[in-house]
Design a protein around this motif. Structure first.
Motif, PDB file in Angstrom:
ATOM      1  N   LEU A 208      -4.092   3.975  -3.078  1.00 46.96           N
ATOM      2  CA  LEU A 208      -3.582   3.609  -1.706  1.00 46.96           C
ATOM      3  C   LEU A 208      -3.921   4.899  -0.782  1.00 46.96           C
ATOM      4  O   LEU A 208      -4.258   4.714   0.508  1.00 46.96           O
ATOM      5  N   LYS A 209      -2.989   6.133  -1.057  1.00 47.57           N
ATOM      6  CA  LYS A 209      -3.558   7.313   0.114  1.00 47.57           C
ATOM      7  C   LYS A 209      -4.883   7.504  -0.115  1.00 47.57           C
ATOM      8  O   LYS A 209      -5.486   7.597   0.257  1.00 47.57           O
ATOM      9  N   ARG A 210      -5.703   7.703  -1.061  1.00 42.49           N
ATOM     10  CA  ARG A 210      -6.907   8.296  -1.323  1.00 42.49           C
ATOM     11  C   ARG A 210      -8.210   7.446  -0.660  1.00 42.49           C
ATOM     12  O   ARG A 210      -8.872   7.540  -0.425  1.00 42.49           O
ATOM     13  N   LEU A 211      -7.722   6.123  -1.181  1.00 42.70           N
ATOM     14  CA  LEU A 211      -8.885   5.332  -1.243  1.00 42.70           C
ATOM     15  C   LEU A 211      -8.713   4.428   0.198  1.00 42.70           C
ATOM     16  O   LEU A 211      -9.578   3.650   0.650  1.00 42.70           O
ATOM     17  N   LYS A 212      -8.122   3.829   0.615  1.00 43.42           N
ATOM     18  CA  LYS A 212      -7.202   2.802   1.840  1.00 43.42           C
ATOM     19  C   LYS A 212      -6.258   3.433   2.596  1.00 43.42           C
ATOM     20  O   LYS A 212      -6.117   2.673   3.702  1.00 43.42           O
ATOM     21  N   GLY A 213      -6.456   4.739   2.570  1.00 42.93           N
ATOM     22  CA  GLY A 213      -6.197   5.809   4.140  1.00 42.93           C
ATOM     23  C   GLY A 213      -4.102   5.177   4.030  1.00 42.93           C
ATOM     24  O   GLY A 213      -4.019   5.815   5.453  1.00 42.93           O
ATOM     25  N   LEU A 214      -4.119   4.897   2.824  1.00 47.63           N
ATOM     26  CA  LEU A 214      -2.789   4.359   3.416  1.00 47.63           C
ATOM     27  C   LEU A 214      -1.543   5.673   4.318  1.00 47.63           C
ATOM     28  O   LEU A 214      -1.888   6.487   3.245  1.00 47.63           O
ATOM     29  N   THR A 215      -0.556   5.288   4.886  1.00 48.66           N
ATOM     30  CA  THR A 215       0.880   6.360   4.831  1.00 48.66           C
ATOM     31  C   THR A 215       1.720   5.860   4.976  1.00 48.66           C
ATOM     32  O   THR A 215       2.252   4.862   4.894  1.00 48.66           O
ATOM     33  N   GLU A 216       2.867   6.869   4.800  1.00 47.93           N
ATOM     34  CA  GLU A 216       4.274   6.109   4.705  1.00 47.93           C
ATOM     35  C   GLU A 216       4.226   4.804   5.711  1.00 47.93           C
ATOM     36  O   GLU A 216       4.638   4.004   6.060  1.00 47.93           O
ATOM     37  N   LYS A 217       3.766   5.712   7.363  1.00 46.96           N
ATOM     38  CA  LYS A 217       3.724   4.942   8.040  1.00 46.96           C
ATOM     39  C   LYS A 217       3.764   4.046   8.253  1.00 46.96           C
ATOM     40  O   LYS A 217       3.588   2.628   8.351  1.00 46.96           O
ATOM     41  N   SER A 218       2.103   3.602   7.203  1.00 44.74           N
ATOM     42  CA  SER A 218       1.861   2.151   7.553  1.00 44.74           C
ATOM     43  C   SER A 218       1.948   1.188   5.791  1.00 44.74           C
ATOM     44  O   SER A 218       0.857   0.714   5.382  1.00 44.74           O
ATOM     45  N   GLY A 219       2.728   1.531   5.630  1.00 47.94           N
ATOM     46  CA  GLY A 219       3.909   0.278   4.422  1.00 47.94           C
ATOM     47  C   GLY A 219       3.108   1.087   3.294  1.00 47.94           C
ATOM     48  O   GLY A 219       3.503  -0.302   2.481  1.00 47.94           O
ATOM     49  N   LEU A 220       3.056   1.979   2.860  1.00 51.12           N
ATOM     50  CA  LEU A 220       2.992   2.414   1.784  1.00 51.12           C
ATOM     51  C   LEU A 220       4.183   2.197   0.358  1.00 51.12           C
ATOM     52  O   LEU A 220       3.578   1.958  -0.152  1.00 51.12           O
ATOM     53  N   SER A 221       5.000   1.977   0.979  1.00 50.59           N
ATOM     54  CA  SER A 221       6.274   2.515   0.124  1.00 50.59           C
ATOM     55  C   SER A 221       6.312   0.706  -0.091  1.00 50.59           C
ATOM     56  O   SER A 221       6.278   0.148  -1.903  1.00 50.59           O
ATOM     57  N   GLU A 222       6.061  -0.169   0.684  1.00 49.24           N
ATOM     58  CA  GLU A 222       5.909  -1.451   0.563  1.00 49.24           C
ATOM     59  C   GLU A 222       5.280  -1.628  -0.278  1.00 49.24           C
ATOM     60  O   GLU A 222       4.551  -2.425  -1.112  1.00 49.24           O
ATOM     61  N   LYS A 223       3.730  -1.259   0.226  1.00 48.56           N
ATOM     62  CA  LYS A 223       2.546  -1.854  -0.704  1.00 48.56           C
ATOM     63  C   LYS A 223       2.649  -1.381  -2.322  1.00 48.56           C
ATOM     64  O   LYS A 223       3.014  -2.207  -3.512  1.00 48.56           O
ATOM     65  N   VAL A 224       3.531  -0.124  -2.623  1.00 53.84           N
ATOM     66  CA  VAL A 224       3.822   0.059  -4.244  1.00 53.84           C
ATOM     67  C   VAL A 224       5.304  -0.309  -4.300  1.00 53.84           C
ATOM     68  O   VAL A 224       5.310  -1.036  -5.682  1.00 53.84           O
ATOM     69  N   GLY A 225       5.848  -0.740  -3.718  1.00 55.89           N
ATOM     70  CA  GLY A 225       6.372  -1.332  -4.018  1.00 55.89           C
ATOM     71  C   GLY A 225       6.333  -3.059  -4.416  1.00 55.89           C
ATOM     72  O   GLY A 225       6.514  -3.922  -5.610  1.00 55.89           O
ATOM     73  N   ALA A 226       5.557  -3.674  -4.164  1.00 59.68           N
ATOM     74  CA  ALA A 226       4.754  -5.141  -4.247  1.00 59.68           C
ATOM     75  C   ALA A 226       3.916  -5.395  -5.731  1.00 59.68           C
ATOM     76  O   ALA A 226       4.506  -5.691  -5.852  1.00 59.68           O
ATOM     77  N   LEU A 227       3.278  -3.833  -5.707  1.00 58.55           N
ATOM     78  CA  LEU A 227       2.598  -3.886  -6.567  1.00 58.55           C
ATOM     79  C   LEU A 227       3.414  -3.947  -8.195  1.00 58.55           C
ATOM     80  O   LEU A 227       3.320  -4.418  -8.504  1.00 58.55           O
ATOM     81  N   ALA A 228       4.700  -2.664  -7.872  1.00 58.69           N
ATOM     82  CA  ALA A 228       5.213  -2.566  -9.190  1.00 58.69           C
ATOM     83  C   ALA A 228       6.032  -3.754  -9.525  1.00 58.69           C
ATOM     84  O   ALA A 228       6.126  -4.538 -10.238  1.00 58.69           O
ATOM     85  N   GLU A 229       5.999  -5.194  -8.178  1.00 51.62           N
ATOM     86  CA  GLU A 229       6.903  -6.495  -8.297  1.00 51.62           C
ATOM     87  C   GLU A 229       5.754  -7.219  -9.423  1.00 51.62           C
ATOM     88  O   GLU A 229       6.456  -8.462 -10.506  1.00 51.62           O
ATOM     89  N   GLN A 230       4.098  -6.722  -9.002  1.00 47.16           N
ATOM     90  CA  GLN A 230       3.222  -7.913  -9.507  1.00 47.16           C
ATOM     91  C   GLN A 230       3.233  -7.716 -10.944  1.00 47.16           C
ATOM     92  O   GLN A 230       3.054  -8.435 -12.089  1.00 47.16           O
ATOM     93  N   VAL A 231       3.620  -6.310 -10.816  1.00 43.65           N
ATOM     94  CA  VAL A 231       3.738  -6.436 -12.573  1.00 43.65           C
ATOM     95  C   VAL A 231       4.660  -6.259 -13.167  1.00 43.65           C
ATOM     96  O   VAL A 231       4.302  -5.761 -14.882  1.00 43.65           O
ATOM     97  N   GLY A 232       5.357  -6.530 -12.898  1.00 44.66           N
ATOM     98  CA  GLY A 232       6.962  -6.084 -13.346  1.00 44.66           C
ATOM     99  C   GLY A 232       7.285  -5.246 -13.396  1.00 44.66           C
ATOM    100  O   GLY A 232       8.236  -5.306 -14.974  1.00 44.66           O
ATOM    101  N   LEU A 233       7.463  -4.702 -13.150  1.00 44.28           N
ATOM    102  CA  LEU A 233       8.518  -3.404 -13.105  1.00 44.28           C
ATOM    103  C   LEU A 233       9.169  -3.290 -12.503  1.00 44.28           C
ATOM    104  O   LEU A 233       9.582  -3.168 -11.137  1.00 44.28           O
ATOM    105  N   PRO A 234      10.144  -2.915 -12.450  1.00 45.24           N
ATOM    106  CA  PRO A 234      12.059  -3.255 -11.825  1.00 45.24           C
ATOM    107  C   PRO A 234      11.767  -1.805 -11.071  1.00 45.24           C
ATOM    108  O   PRO A 234      11.194  -0.355 -11.412  1.00 45.24           O
ATOM    109  N   ALA A 235      11.788  -2.497  -9.811  1.00 47.14           N
ATOM    110  CA  ALA A 235      11.450  -1.062  -8.655  1.00 47.14           C
ATOM    111  C   ALA A 235      12.562   0.412  -9.197  1.00 47.14           C
ATOM    112  O   ALA A 235      12.165   1.136  -8.366  1.00 47.14           O
ATOM    113  N   ALA A 236      13.501  -0.193  -9.359  1.00 41.11           N
ATOM    114  CA  ALA A 236      14.610   1.225 -10.169  1.00 41.11           C
ATOM    115  C   ALA A 236      13.785   2.328 -10.539  1.00 41.11           C
ATOM    116  O   ALA A 236      14.108   3.237 -10.829  1.00 41.11           O
TER     117      ALA A 236
END
Lengths: 349, 321
Positions: free
Chosen positions: A137-165
């Motif tokens: 996400l950082k390399r190819l989409k240029g996402l940064t902490e400011k532009s919602g990197l954490s939310e996106k990673v959290g959403a992906l984790a949910e999508q694949v069923g990986l507990p956020a913890a």
């Protein structure tokens, strides 16, 4: 259906180090002036003249034994390796012309992603699950902490069923199934159109294999991806794929809809492959076994069938003439001299 | 029925680690008769390999046998001296290890490595050893054995290396063969050939064979009897037909449901919820209870044993199917 990926006459030859006349300095000097000076080095034909296509939303299985060129083909398709010749057209653009080392700068890099074989080995041990998923996400989409990197990673984790913890954990703190989920989340992070899955479940216990397979099917439906599913576990391929390609020593020897490949295989190699699948007692079927090892892939005779010598039905003609591509139905192709005869024999029986 | 060649009784093994005692095996029992192939099936971490290594007397020093006995053709393995065990290993009992590439010595020819076993156990001179090695290579169907005897492992394919391992294990005609995942990492075609070879040789020589695998479908094809292990317990032990016809333990049934077997769709296969329990600290009497959907009060009562529920069918469950 629109074609997403079209591969035409793809070849990959590896020179054998220090063998043959044109390894010499004079020959390479000559070649620097004239591209037409033939390369006479001994060549290992890893992938030899392979053509196929993947439509949008389709999942294609690629099977074959180790050493048949599956991984080389995957490396070329995912543009991690250059091809010797041939064309790879991805959503209308020829990407084979782009050198592998600069492909990361192309927009297609994020559209063509790969889930690597062994989740234990292919994750960076010093990256947490979060880092691994965030990296593309950082390399190819240029996402940064400011532009919602954490939310996106959290959403992906949910999508694949990986507990956020678990996102803060390192690979050695995760189980095999969890690592597989991280690997998949990393690959789908940049919303690819084509996902190449290189033996995604072979390193997993059978108890978690089913969950991961179901996850893959669900993701495909939700995200509208196409899959190229590389595996030697035919039972798994059968569950997941619409169409199957069978490779033998760098060439496609049979191609067709999954059910036909499994219930009515035409090529003798595919038949042997089918017979070797464990669980035969659960299904009825006679044992057909292959003897010996495959031929050498170094400079194989172009005018002979590469399966000759191991083939149970091989005749003289197979050593003199390359087998034709016989189409049993419009979609079912097998490269063998004896396909038609066999098909009619089967009918007689 | 004649006495079994290998009899493991109430064997418990624990590993003392810094973070606590791992109870890797608890009261496991199984028998292997001559001419019989017994499959030991379970997820990774269920104790399959630890049982095999203990039976061969090559358990890692970190492992401690806390109770039980292992009888190998009249010899008590657990109390035998190292000298006796060295005489036994290779001659009476042999093992085929996982991943042949790492188990073979990369800088010695395969002929020498097979010859080592023969020289250790038989008083033979160089010429007879060489002939015996060529014979051994012939039995495992390696083409052109006279030339292959001088090859190094890296010059051979994975399937060939595994054949070398088998030749090595069988060179002194052992009575017991333990094969620990002999085909992991091999192709299906090679896997079938190797398994056919193991089956043919064990029937031909009337060997007792213990086949460790995580692939239930493969065990179904090749084994006469299947022992299902879960988290250091034997949960079910039955003849292959009985087991597939009517599995009694919920874990066995779930394992079958989770194994893809050709026909059917993805909806037909189901994964097993949860993972193996942590084998440190206090554990419930039934180690599957945390993952089992048939769990009831009665499952928590202590002293769960492996009982014979019908002839030759052993089960360790209070709420069987």
């Amino acid at each position: 259906m629109t074609v997403l990926l079209e591969v035409n006459g793809l070849k990959k030859y590896f020179p054998i180090a220090g063998k043959g006349p044109s390894g010499s300095m004079i020959a390479s000097w000559l070649r620097s002036f004239n591209q037409n000076v033939p390369d006479l080095r001994q060549m290992l034909h890893a992938v030899d003249n392979v053509s196929f296509s993947i439509s949008e939303g389709e999942s294609l299985g690629l099977v074959g034994e180790s050493g048949c060129g599956k991984s080389t083909l995957v490396a070329m398709l995912s543009r991690l390796a250059d091809c010797t010749s041939g064309k790879i057209e991805f959503s209308g653009r020829d990407i084979s012309a782009v050198p592998a080392r600069s492909f990361h700068a192309e927009p297609e890099r994020s559209e063509l992603q790969i889930v690597f074989q062994d989740p234990h080995e292919s994750l960076n041990p010093r990256f947490t699950a979060f880092d691994t998923i965030a990296e593309p996400l950082k390399r190819l989409k240029g996402l940064t902490e400011k532009s919602g990197l954490s939310e996106k990673v959290g959403a992906l984790a949910e999508q694949v069923g990986l507990p956020a913890a678990l996102l803060g954990r390192f690979p050695h703190q995760l189980s095999g199934g969890q690592k597989a989920r991280v690997n998949i989340a990393r690959a789908i992070a940049v919303s690819p159109k084509l996902l190449i899955l290189d033996e995604p479940t072979s390193a997993l216990d059978v108890s978690v294999q089913a969950v991961i397979l179901k996850l893959l099917v669900k993701l495909k439906k939700d995200l509208g991806m196409s899959y190229l599913f590389v595996s030697h576990d035919l039972n798994v391929v059968r569950l997941l794929c619409d169409r199957v390609i069978v490779m033998y020593l760098g060439q496609i020897i049979e191609e067709g809809p999954t059910e036909q490949i499994f219930t009515n295989p035409a090529h003798p190699y595919t038949k042997a492959l089918n017979a070797a699948v464990p669980g035969g007692k659960l299904r009825a079927g006679e044992a057909l076994r292959l003897e010996g090892d495959p031929q050498s892939p170094i400079d194989p005779d172009p005018n002979s069938c590469r399966f000759y010598g191991r083939c149970p039905v091989g005749k003289d003609v197979c050593s003199r003439l390359a087998p034709p591509e016989v189409f049993l139905t419009e979609e079912h192709m097998a490269a063998c001299h004896f396909v038609e005869k066999q098909a009619s024999l089967d009918l007689l029986e | 029925m004649p006495a079994p060649l290998l009899e493991i009784q109430k064997l418990s093994v624990e590993f003392r680690t810094r973070s606590g005692i791992v109870r890797a095996l608890e009261n496991i029992s199984m028998k292997v008769h001559r001419g019989e192939i017994v499959g030991v099936v379970g997820e990774s971490g269920s104790g399959k390999s630890v049982s095999a290594l203990t039976a061969m007397g090559i358990l890692d020093p970190a492992g401690h046998v806390t109770s039980g006995s292992i009888n190998l053709g009249g010899l008590e393995v657990l109390t035998a001296t190292e000298g006796v065990m060295q005489q036994t290993r290779g001659r009476q009992a042999s093992m085929i290890f996982q991943s042949p590439r790492t188990a073979l010595n990369p800088i010695r020819t395969v002929g020498k490595q097979i010859g080592d076993v023969l020289r250790r156990h038989e008083n033979a001179n160089r010429q007879t050893v060489r002939e015996a090695v060529i014979d051994a290579l012939k039995t495992v169907r390696i083409p052109d054995p006279e030339r292959r005897i001088d090859a190094f492992p890296f010059e051979m394919s994975g399937g060939m290396c595994q054949r070398i391992m088998i030749a090595m294990a069988l060179s002194c005609r052992p009575e017991l063969l333990i094969a620990d995942e002999p085909t992991t990492g091999l192709d299906v075609t090679t896997q079938a050939a190797i398994m056919d070879l193991i089956r043919d040789l064990s029937k031909e020589r009337n060997m007792a064979t213990m086949l460790i695998t995580h692939d239930l479908a493969m065990a179904a094809d090749y084994c006469d009897r299947i022992v299902v292990m879960h988290a250091g317990h034997v949960v079910e032990n039955a003849s292959t037909e009985d087991l597939f016809e009517a599995p009694r333990h919920p874990y066995t049934a779930k394992l079958m449901k989770a194994t893809p077997h050709g026909e059917g769709s993805l909806d037909d296969i189901e994964s097993i919820a949860g993972g193996l329990p942590d084998l440190r600290g206090e554990l419930p009497p039934c180690r599957f209870s945390g993952r089992c959907d048939r769990f009831e009060e009665i499952c928590s009562t202590p002293d769960l044993t492996l009982d014979e529920v019908s002839e030759g069918h052993f089960l360790s469950c209070r709420k069987p199917l």
